[in-house]
Design an enzyme around this catalytic site. Sequence first.
Site, PDB file in Angstrom:
ATOM      1  N   TYR A  80      12.039   0.022  -4.365  1.00  0.00           N
ATOM      2  CA  TYR A  80      11.587   1.407  -4.458  1.00  0.00           C
ATOM      3  C   TYR A  80      12.723   2.274  -4.987  1.00  0.00           C
ATOM      4  CZ  TYR A  80       7.259   0.739  -1.755  1.00  0.00           C
ATOM      5  OH  TYR A  80       6.008   0.363  -1.335  1.00  0.00           O
ATOM      6  N   ARG A 129       0.843  -1.185   0.000  1.00  0.00           N
ATOM      7  CA  ARG A 129       0.000   0.000   0.000  1.00  0.00           C
ATOM      8  C   ARG A 129       0.881   1.239   0.000  1.00  0.00           C
ATOM      9  NH1 ARG A 129      -3.057  -0.947   5.796  1.00  0.00           N
ATOM     10  NH2 ARG A 129      -1.223  -1.625   6.920  1.00  0.00           N
ATOM     11  N   ASP A 151       1.645   5.143   0.048  1.00  0.00           N
ATOM     12  CA  ASP A 151       1.011   6.231   0.788  1.00  0.00           C
ATOM     13  C   ASP A 151       0.488   7.310  -0.151  1.00  0.00           C
ATOM     14  OD1 ASP A 151       1.556   5.015   3.225  1.00  0.00           O
ATOM     15  OD2 ASP A 151       3.503   6.003   3.424  1.00  0.00           O
ATOM     16  N   ARG A 205      10.799   6.491   3.054  1.00  0.00           N
ATOM     17  CA  ARG A 205      10.877   7.943   3.197  1.00  0.00           C
ATOM     18  C   ARG A 205      11.628   8.342   4.464  1.00  0.00           C
ATOM     19  NH1 ARG A 205       4.728   9.369   2.661  1.00  0.00           N
ATOM     20  NH2 ARG A 205       5.464  11.471   3.142  1.00  0.00           N
TER      21      ARG A 205
END
Length: 247
Positions: free
Chosen positions: A108, A49, A51, A193
């Site tokens: 990522y 999921r 963000d 992040r």
Amino acid sequence: MRYFIYLSYDGARYHGWQIQPNGISVQEVLGKALSTLLHEPIEVTGAGRTDTGVNASLMVAHFDAENEANEQLVYRLNKFLPQDIAISCIRKVTPDAHARFSATSRTYHYYVITAKSPFEPYAYRFPQPLDFKKMNEAAQTLFDYIDFTSFSKLHTDVKTNNCRIMHAEWTQVSPIKWQFTITADRFLRNMVRAIVGTLLDVGRGVLTIEQFREIIEKKDRCSAGTSVPGNALFLANITYPDNLFDL
């Protein structure tokens, strides 16, 4: 029949992947499109999921359907869906294949630029000088740990904060643009992040490499750096065992 659907999306106008009570999500839009075109209720389960505002150059989801899902459906979906969601392919998989739990790795990319760019909506402009060599040295320490509580969003519903990071590296892709690539078997909420934000503190001289290591060992989110903006983050790849596609 169970299918994997491969897609990409610009997350700018979505409240993340997962269906939300008070905002539009990619999962909701895709599920409604599939239900409309297949003429049956379709529930879509994603590999993860992302963000709010986070993008995906590759997301995988699975769904079950009585009707055949083929290349023609890919064409019809791409006409039906908004411009910021694109379907690349649909593959039939074994009945026990699961987009989330069958995945063996996820990758990522995070993009940092050091000067003004017309493509700034997809990168984080950082005005201060950064020592990317030192940031890469700090990134290598991630391989020494499995508990990444320090980089996890607080009060999540996961059972463990353990992850196995397989790759973490900064590479320069243009004179003003750097890409951080990180691959792991799983990721915690906000993890990438938070790691990037803390590595930027190393790069601008606020933290030493040893202090970066101490932050991981503290298992305390408050000790780590600020989470960087989501617009520069892309889910880039997901891998699965080959036998899921052996029908």
